[in-house]
Motif scaffolding. Structure first.
Motif, PDB file in Angstrom:
ATOM      1  N   GLU A  29       0.834  -1.205   0.000  1.00 21.66           N
ATOM      2  CA  GLU A  29       0.000   0.000   0.000  1.00 21.66           C
ATOM      3  C   GLU A  29       0.877   1.266   0.000  1.00 21.66           C
ATOM      4  N   ASP A  30       1.927   1.274   0.838  1.00 21.29           N
ATOM      5  CA  ASP A  30       2.822   2.437   0.896  1.00 21.29           C
ATOM      6  C   ASP A  30       3.618   2.595  -0.398  1.00 21.29           C
ATOM      7  N   ILE A  31       4.048   1.475  -0.973  1.00 22.04           N
ATOM      8  CA  ILE A  31       4.776   1.519  -2.248  1.00 22.04           C
ATOM      9  C   ILE A  31       3.869   2.095  -3.335  1.00 22.04           C
ATOM     10  N   GLN A  32       2.610   1.653  -3.363  1.00 26.98           N
ATOM     11  CA  GLN A  32       1.654   2.152  -4.361  1.00 26.98           C
ATOM     12  C   GLN A  32       1.422   3.651  -4.189  1.00 26.98           C
ATOM     13  N   LEU A  33       1.246   4.082  -2.929  1.00 24.68           N
ATOM     14  CA  LEU A  33       1.020   5.499  -2.659  1.00 24.68           C
ATOM     15  C   LEU A  33       2.208   6.333  -3.135  1.00 24.68           C
ATOM     16  N   LEU A  34       3.411   5.885  -2.824  1.00 28.49           N
ATOM     17  CA  LEU A  34       4.610   6.632  -3.223  1.00 28.49           C
ATOM     18  C   LEU A  34       4.743   6.682  -4.743  1.00 28.49           C
ATOM     19  N   ASN A  35       4.463   5.577  -5.421  1.00 30.01           N
ATOM     20  CA  ASN A  35       4.485   5.570  -6.889  1.00 30.01           C
ATOM     21  C   ASN A  35       3.421   6.509  -7.459  1.00 30.01           C
ATOM     22  N   ASP A  36       2.238   6.529  -6.845  1.00 31.67           N
ATOM     23  CA  ASP A  36       1.174   7.437  -7.306  1.00 31.67           C
ATOM     24  C   ASP A  36       1.591   8.893  -7.108  1.00 31.67           C
ATOM     25  N   MET A  37       2.265   9.190  -5.987  1.00 31.84           N
ATOM     26  CA  MET A  37       2.732  10.557  -5.723  1.00 31.84           C
ATOM     27  C   MET A  37       3.768  10.975  -6.764  1.00 31.84           C
ATOM     28  N   LEU A  38       4.678  10.067  -7.082  1.00 30.57           N
ATOM     29  CA  LEU A  38       5.704  10.352  -8.087  1.00 30.57           C
ATOM     30  C   LEU A  38       5.064  10.552  -9.461  1.00 30.57           C
ATOM     31  N   ASP A  39       4.083   9.713  -9.779  1.00 32.32           N
ATOM     32  CA  ASP A  39       3.362   9.861 -11.052  1.00 32.32           C
ATOM     33  C   ASP A  39       2.660  11.211 -11.135  1.00 32.32           C
ATOM     34  N   PHE A  40       2.069  11.664 -10.009  1.00 31.35           N
ATOM     35  CA  PHE A  40       1.406  12.965 -10.021  1.00 31.35           C
ATOM     36  C   PHE A  40       2.390  14.066 -10.396  1.00 31.35           C
ATOM     37  N   ILE A  41       3.576  14.050  -9.768  1.00 34.19           N
ATOM     38  CA  ILE A  41       4.566  15.092 -10.042  1.00 34.19           C
ATOM     39  C   ILE A  41       4.973  15.051 -11.514  1.00 34.19           C
ATOM     40  N   LYS A  42       5.232  13.859 -12.029  1.00 32.48           N
ATOM     41  CA  LYS A  42       5.602  13.731 -13.448  1.00 32.48           C
ATOM     42  C   LYS A  42       4.471  14.219 -14.345  1.00 32.48           C
ATOM     43  N   ASN A  43       3.226  13.812 -14.043  1.00 33.98           N
ATOM     44  CA  ASN A  43       2.072  14.244 -14.845  1.00 33.98           C
ATOM     45  C   ASN A  43       1.891  15.755 -14.798  1.00 33.98           C
ATOM     46  N   SER A  44       2.158  16.353 -13.626  1.00 36.93           N
ATOM     47  CA  SER A  44       1.952  17.796 -13.468  1.00 36.93           C
ATOM     48  C   SER A  44       2.932  18.594 -14.326  1.00 36.93           C
ATOM     49  N   GLN A  45       4.052  17.960 -14.700  1.00 36.66           N
ATOM     50  CA  GLN A  45       5.064  18.629 -15.516  1.00 36.66           C
ATOM     51  C   GLN A  45       4.872  18.361 -17.008  1.00 36.66           C
ATOM     52  N   ASN A  46       3.928  17.480 -17.341  1.00 41.74           N
ATOM     53  CA  ASN A  46       3.630  17.155 -18.734  1.00 41.74           C
ATOM     54  C   ASN A  46       2.472  18.048 -19.183  1.00 41.74           C
ATOM     55  N   GLU A  47       2.753  18.980 -20.107  1.00 42.69           N
ATOM     56  CA  GLU A  47       1.743  19.975 -20.494  1.00 42.69           C
ATOM     57  C   GLU A  47       0.421  19.350 -20.914  1.00 42.69           C
ATOM     58  N   GLU A  48       0.496  18.284 -21.715  1.00 35.38           N
ATOM     59  CA  GLU A  48      -0.720  17.663 -22.232  1.00 35.38           C
ATOM     60  C   GLU A  48      -1.562  17.050 -21.100  1.00 35.38           C
ATOM     61  N   ILE A  49      -0.915  16.254 -20.244  1.00 37.06           N
ATOM     62  CA  ILE A  49      -1.635  15.600 -19.139  1.00 37.06           C
ATOM     63  C   ILE A  49      -2.114  16.647 -18.129  1.00 37.06           C
ATOM     64  N   ALA A  50      -1.242  17.608 -17.801  1.00 33.42           N
ATOM     65  CA  ALA A  50      -1.604  18.651 -16.837  1.00 33.42           C
ATOM     66  C   ALA A  50      -2.803  19.451 -17.335  1.00 33.42           C
ATOM     67  N   GLY A  51      -2.838  19.736 -18.638  1.00 32.72           N
ATOM     68  CA  GLY A  51      -3.960  20.472 -19.222  1.00 32.72           C
ATOM     69  C   GLY A  51      -5.248  19.670 -19.168  1.00 32.72           C
ATOM     70  N   GLU A  52      -5.143  18.384 -19.512  1.00 32.58           N
ATOM     71  CA  GLU A  52      -6.337  17.524 -19.539  1.00 32.58           C
ATOM     72  C   GLU A  52      -6.948  17.355 -18.147  1.00 32.58           C
ATOM     73  N   TYR A  53      -6.096  17.224 -17.107  1.00 26.58           N
ATOM     74  CA  TYR A  53      -6.587  16.972 -15.751  1.00 26.58           C
ATOM     75  C   TYR A  53      -6.517  18.201 -14.841  1.00 26.58           C
ATOM     76  N   ASN A  54      -6.179  19.350 -15.428  1.00 32.02           N
ATOM     77  CA  ASN A  54      -6.110  20.607 -14.669  1.00 32.02           C
ATOM     78  C   ASN A  54      -5.171  20.495 -13.470  1.00 32.02           C
ATOM     79  N   LEU A  55      -3.933  20.038 -13.726  1.00 36.87           N
ATOM     80  CA  LEU A  55      -2.929  19.876 -12.678  1.00 36.87           C
ATOM     81  C   LEU A  55      -2.019  21.087 -12.622  1.00 36.87           C
ATOM     82  N   ARG A  56      -1.703  21.550 -11.416  1.00 39.00           N
ATOM     83  CA  ARG A  56      -0.691  22.594 -11.250  1.00 39.00           C
ATOM     84  C   ARG A  56       0.671  21.928 -11.249  1.00 39.00           C
TER      85      ARG A  56
END
Length: 183
Positions: A29-56
């Motif tokens: 569960e902790d490994i999954q959470l940490l991977n999800d957190m890392l994915d969020f940061i990566k997604n937030s830096q991807n213009e296309e994904i950030a735009g689609e999901y309204n990520l800062r």
């Protein structure tokens, strides 16, 4: 997938709590959470994904920003020289730091803070951090400049400290003693 709706904002009690250590080796569960957190940061830096999901865009995320009381954070960024730092950190601890200070000349921001906060945030210019990675193995990071500032910001979250707590309230743009600007 973590979105901005999952991130708690200023005033939420979890942002002011000192977090609990995570048992090592980490649970699935902790490994999954940490991977999800890392994915969020990566997604937030991807213009296309950030735009689609309204990520800062962000460079780091700590578990308390999701309302979770665990000593875990994720960082993903390039320093000013283009070196990539991408880590999920469990129980990170600063084991040594420089006397010299540094600060971002543009100030700091935070995914949990929806307003601009003006002022310099003094941090240690160099830190050595011990933590456990997503795989449960111990890692030791020697960080300087921008990388040191980012990781200190995330570790502060694990101790219930917000970046603006460090800003000189009398004179937000006072140059911190023994410091150099970054960026």
């Amino acid at each position: 997938m973590i979105t901005m709706d999952d991130i708690v904002r200023e005033g939420h009690p979890s942002l002011r709590e000192k977090t609990r250590e995570v048992p090592v080796p980490p649970s699935e569960e902790d490994i999954q959470l940490l991977n999800d957190m890392l994915d969020f940061i990566k997604n937030s830096q991807n213009e296309e994904i950030a735009g689609e999901y309204n990520l800062r865009a962000g460079v780091g995320l700590a578990a308390p920003q999701l309302g979770i009381n665990k000593r875990m954070c994720a960082v993903h960024f390039e320093d000013l020289k283009g070196k990539l730092y991408s880590y999920g950190l469990i129980n990170p601890k600063i084991i040594s730091h420089s006397v010299e200070q540094a600060y971002l000349s543009s100030g700091e921001g935070c995914l949990s803070v929806d307003r601009d906060v003006e002022g310099y945030v003094p941090r240690n210019a160099r830190v050595t951090v011990k933590a456990f990675g997503i795989d449960g193995n111990e890692i030791k990071l020697r960080l300087r400049g921008y990388a040191a500032i980012v990781v200190q910001h995330e570790i502060d979250h694990l101790d219930g400290v917000m970046f603006y707590d460090h800003i000189n309230q009398e004179n937000p743009f006072a140059i911190p003693d023994n410091s150099k600007p970054i960026g």
